[in-house]
Design a protein around this motif. Structure first.
Motif, PDB file in Angstrom:
ATOM      1  N   THR A   1      -4.919  38.608  60.516  1.00 51.95           N
ATOM      2  CA  THR A   1      -6.096  38.159  61.257  1.00 51.95           C
ATOM      3  C   THR A   1      -5.714  37.916  62.720  1.00 51.95           C
ATOM      4  O   THR A   1      -4.523  37.745  63.041  1.00 51.95           O
ATOM      5  N   PRO A   2      -6.709  37.843  63.611  1.00 56.98           N
ATOM      6  CA  PRO A   2      -6.394  37.502  65.000  1.00 56.98           C
ATOM      7  C   PRO A   2      -5.664  36.155  65.128  1.00 56.98           C
ATOM      8  O   PRO A   2      -4.752  36.012  65.941  1.00 56.98           O
ATOM      9  N   ALA A   3      -6.036  35.179  64.307  1.00 61.64           N
ATOM     10  CA  ALA A   3      -5.361  33.873  64.348  1.00 61.64           C
ATOM     11  C   ALA A   3      -3.901  34.000  63.921  1.00 61.64           C
ATOM     12  O   ALA A   3      -3.003  33.420  64.544  1.00 61.64           O
ATOM     13  N   GLU A   4      -3.651  34.751  62.862  1.00 63.95           N
ATOM     14  CA  GLU A   4      -2.270  34.946  62.397  1.00 63.95           C
ATOM     15  C   GLU A   4      -1.454  35.688  63.448  1.00 63.95           C
ATOM     16  O   GLU A   4      -0.296  35.354  63.695  1.00 63.95           O
ATOM     17  N   ARG A   5      -2.065  36.668  64.088  1.00 59.80           N
ATOM     18  CA  ARG A   5      -1.363  37.432  65.126  1.00 59.80           C
ATOM     19  C   ARG A   5      -0.995  36.511  66.294  1.00 59.80           C
ATOM     20  O   ARG A   5       0.094  36.612  66.845  1.00 59.80           O
ATOM     21  N   ALA A   6      -1.908  35.606  66.636  1.00 61.72           N
ATOM     22  CA  ALA A   6      -1.635  34.657  67.719  1.00 61.72           C
ATOM     23  C   ALA A   6      -0.481  33.733  67.345  1.00 61.72           C
ATOM     24  O   ALA A   6       0.403  33.456  68.165  1.00 61.72           O
ATOM     25  N   ALA A   7      -0.459  33.260  66.096  1.00 55.90           N
ATOM     26  CA  ALA A   7       0.636  32.395  65.641  1.00 55.90           C
ATOM     27  C   ALA A   7       1.957  33.161  65.638  1.00 55.90           C
ATOM     28  O   ALA A   7       3.004  32.607  66.012  1.00 55.90           O
ATOM     29  N   LEU A   8       1.927  34.414  65.230  1.00 57.04           N
ATOM     30  CA  LEU A   8       3.154  35.227  65.235  1.00 57.04           C
ATOM     31  C   LEU A   8       3.650  35.460  66.658  1.00 57.04           C
ATOM     32  O   LEU A   8       4.860  35.451  66.911  1.00 57.04           O
ATOM     33  N   ALA A   9       2.739  35.647  67.598  1.00 56.24           N
ATOM     34  CA  ALA A   9       3.140  35.840  68.998  1.00 56.24           C
ATOM     35  C   ALA A   9       3.809  34.580  69.554  1.00 56.24           C
ATOM     36  O   ALA A   9       4.845  34.661  70.231  1.00 56.24           O
TER      37      ALA A   9
ATOM     38  N   PRO B   1      -2.937  26.474  58.080  1.00 53.30           N
ATOM     39  CA  PRO B   1      -3.044  27.247  56.840  1.00 53.30           C
ATOM     40  C   PRO B   1      -1.673  27.615  56.275  1.00 53.30           C
ATOM     41  O   PRO B   1      -0.763  28.000  57.016  1.00 53.30           O
ATOM     42  N   SER B   2      -1.540  27.482  54.973  1.00 56.13           N
ATOM     43  CA  SER B   2      -0.277  27.783  54.301  1.00 56.13           C
ATOM     44  C   SER B   2       0.184  29.200  54.593  1.00 56.13           C
ATOM     45  O   SER B   2       1.371  29.446  54.827  1.00 56.13           O
ATOM     46  N   SER B   3      -0.752  30.145  54.595  1.00 55.72           N
ATOM     47  CA  SER B   3      -0.374  31.541  54.865  1.00 55.72           C
ATOM     48  C   SER B   3       0.215  31.680  56.267  1.00 55.72           C
ATOM     49  O   SER B   3       1.191  32.411  56.469  1.00 55.72           O
ATOM     50  N   THR B   4      -0.339  30.968  57.227  1.00 57.06           N
ATOM     51  CA  THR B   4       0.184  31.014  58.600  1.00 57.06           C
ATOM     52  C   THR B   4       1.580  30.402  58.647  1.00 57.06           C
ATOM     53  O   THR B   4       2.482  30.953  59.281  1.00 57.06           O
ATOM     54  N   LEU B   5       1.760  29.291  57.982  1.00 57.35           N
ATOM     55  CA  LEU B   5       3.067  28.642  57.940  1.00 57.35           C
ATOM     56  C   LEU B   5       4.122  29.593  57.379  1.00 57.35           C
ATOM     57  O   LEU B   5       5.208  29.734  57.941  1.00 57.35           O
ATOM     58  N   HIS B   6       3.801  30.279  56.304  1.00 57.64           N
ATOM     59  CA  HIS B   6       4.751  31.224  55.715  1.00 57.64           C
ATOM     60  C   HIS B   6       5.037  32.403  56.641  1.00 57.64           C
ATOM     61  O   HIS B   6       6.190  32.836  56.754  1.00 57.64           O
ATOM     62  N   LEU B   7       4.016  32.910  57.295  1.00 57.83           N
ATOM     63  CA  LEU B   7       4.223  34.031  58.225  1.00 57.83           C
ATOM     64  C   LEU B   7       5.166  33.633  59.358  1.00 57.83           C
ATOM     65  O   LEU B   7       6.073  34.383  59.725  1.00 57.83           O
ATOM     66  N   VAL B   8       4.949  32.445  59.893  1.00 56.02           N
ATOM     67  CA  VAL B   8       5.779  31.923  60.983  1.00 56.02           C
ATOM     68  C   VAL B   8       7.230  31.782  60.528  1.00 56.02           C
ATOM     69  O   VAL B   8       8.164  32.194  61.226  1.00 56.02           O
TER      70      VAL B   8
ATOM     71  N   GLU C   1       2.596  32.821  46.204  1.00 58.23           N
ATOM     72  CA  GLU C   1       1.275  32.330  46.603  1.00 58.23           C
ATOM     73  C   GLU C   1       0.243  33.449  46.676  1.00 58.23           C
ATOM     74  O   GLU C   1      -0.867  33.240  47.161  1.00 58.23           O
ATOM     75  N   GLY C   2       0.615  34.652  46.227  1.00 59.46           N
ATOM     76  CA  GLY C   2      -0.353  35.730  46.122  1.00 59.46           C
ATOM     77  C   GLY C   2      -0.429  36.680  47.302  1.00 59.46           C
ATOM     78  O   GLY C   2      -1.331  37.521  47.349  1.00 59.46           O
ATOM     79  N   GLU C   3       0.486  36.553  48.254  1.00 61.47           N
ATOM     80  CA  GLU C   3       0.475  37.486  49.383  1.00 61.47           C
ATOM     81  C   GLU C   3       0.819  38.888  48.896  1.00 61.47           C
ATOM     82  O   GLU C   3       1.646  39.063  47.999  1.00 61.47           O
ATOM     83  N   SER C   4       0.202  39.875  49.505  1.00 61.69           N
ATOM     84  CA  SER C   4       0.470  41.266  49.137  1.00 61.69           C
ATOM     85  C   SER C   4       1.811  41.712  49.710  1.00 61.69           C
ATOM     86  O   SER C   4       2.286  41.176  50.718  1.00 61.69           O
ATOM     87  N   ASP C   5       2.400  42.698  49.062  1.00 64.52           N
ATOM     88  CA  ASP C   5       3.642  43.279  49.585  1.00 64.52           C
ATOM     89  C   ASP C   5       3.417  43.809  50.993  1.00 64.52           C
ATOM     90  O   ASP C   5       4.276  43.670  51.862  1.00 64.52           O
ATOM     91  N   GLU C   6       2.253  44.400  51.228  1.00 61.79           N
ATOM     92  CA  GLU C   6       1.965  44.963  52.542  1.00 61.79           C
ATOM     93  C   GLU C   6       2.018  43.901  53.637  1.00 61.79           C
ATOM     94  O   GLU C   6       2.566  44.139  54.717  1.00 61.79           O
ATOM     95  N   ARG C   7       1.491  42.707  53.359  1.00 56.74           N
ATOM     96  CA  ARG C   7       1.533  41.639  54.362  1.00 56.74           C
ATOM     97  C   ARG C   7       2.952  41.095  54.523  1.00 56.74           C
ATOM     98  O   ARG C   7       3.381  40.809  55.641  1.00 56.74           O
ATOM     99  N   ILE C   8       3.666  40.958  53.433  1.00 57.35           N
ATOM    100  CA  ILE C   8       5.043  40.453  53.524  1.00 57.35           C
ATOM    101  C   ILE C   8       5.908  41.434  54.314  1.00 57.35           C
ATOM    102  O   ILE C   8       6.603  41.051  55.248  1.00 57.35           O
ATOM    103  N   TRP C   9       5.862  42.696  53.950  1.00 57.86           N
ATOM    104  CA  TRP C   9       6.683  43.699  54.644  1.00 57.86           C
ATOM    105  C   TRP C   9       6.192  43.921  56.073  1.00 57.86           C
ATOM    106  O   TRP C   9       6.979  44.261  56.951  1.00 57.86           O
TER     107      TRP C   9
END
Length: 147
Positions: free
Chosen positions: A82-90, A31-38, A62-70
């Motif tokens: 999400t749990p999936a995003e948290r796993a990718a960040l870990a 997912p694009s959002s996961t790629l950006h978070l990583v 791409e529409g991410e909220s400031d809260e998610r970016i910060w």
């Protein structure tokens, strides 16, 4: 602080290889959002101002909220992932901080494997490797973000 050298213009063949991998990543099943978070989290860890600026801006476009970016800087305490995003960040944190631990733990890997296919995990590993490579190039050469 001024940029030391411009890798793109001095070794365009190598730079094009990096861009080819980036094209693959953006066309992948991850997912694009996961790629950006990583990309943002690894860049924060590595202190790459250029990449933090770039990827937070891309997320905003791409529409991410400031809260998610910060919230990426404190993702463990933030409730917006999400749990999936948290796993990718870990996985991103452990793979980026190899000098601190010299491994990505089974616990972190197994949690990521619960959320992503093997192909997505392979892509995640490539994405983490690429952003760490970009960070090393841009920090070393003192690339500065464009306003």
């Amino acid at each position: 602080m001024s940029q030391r050298i411009d890798v793109r213009s001095l070794v365009p063949e190598a730079y094009e290889g990096f861009l080819a991998v980036e094209r693959f990543l953006h066309a992948s099943e991850l997912p694009s959002s996961t790629l950006h978070l990583v990309k943002l989290r690894a860049s924060q860890i590595n202190g790459c101002a250029y990449c933090v600026h770039l990827h937070s801006g891309d997320m905003k476009k791409e529409g991410e909220s400031d809260e998610r970016i910060w919230g990426v800087a404190a993702w463990r305490e933030a409730t917006v992932f999400t749990p999936a995003e948290r796993a990718a960040l870990a996985v991103t944190e452990e793979a980026t901080r190899l000098a601190d631990r010299a491994l990505v733990s089974d616990e972190v890997w197994d949690e990521a494997a619960r959320h992503y296919t093997d192909k997505q995990l392979a892509t995640l590993v490539v994405a983490i490797a690429m952003i760490n490579s970009w960070n090393r190039i841009l920090v070393t050469t003192r690339a500065t973000p464009h306003a």
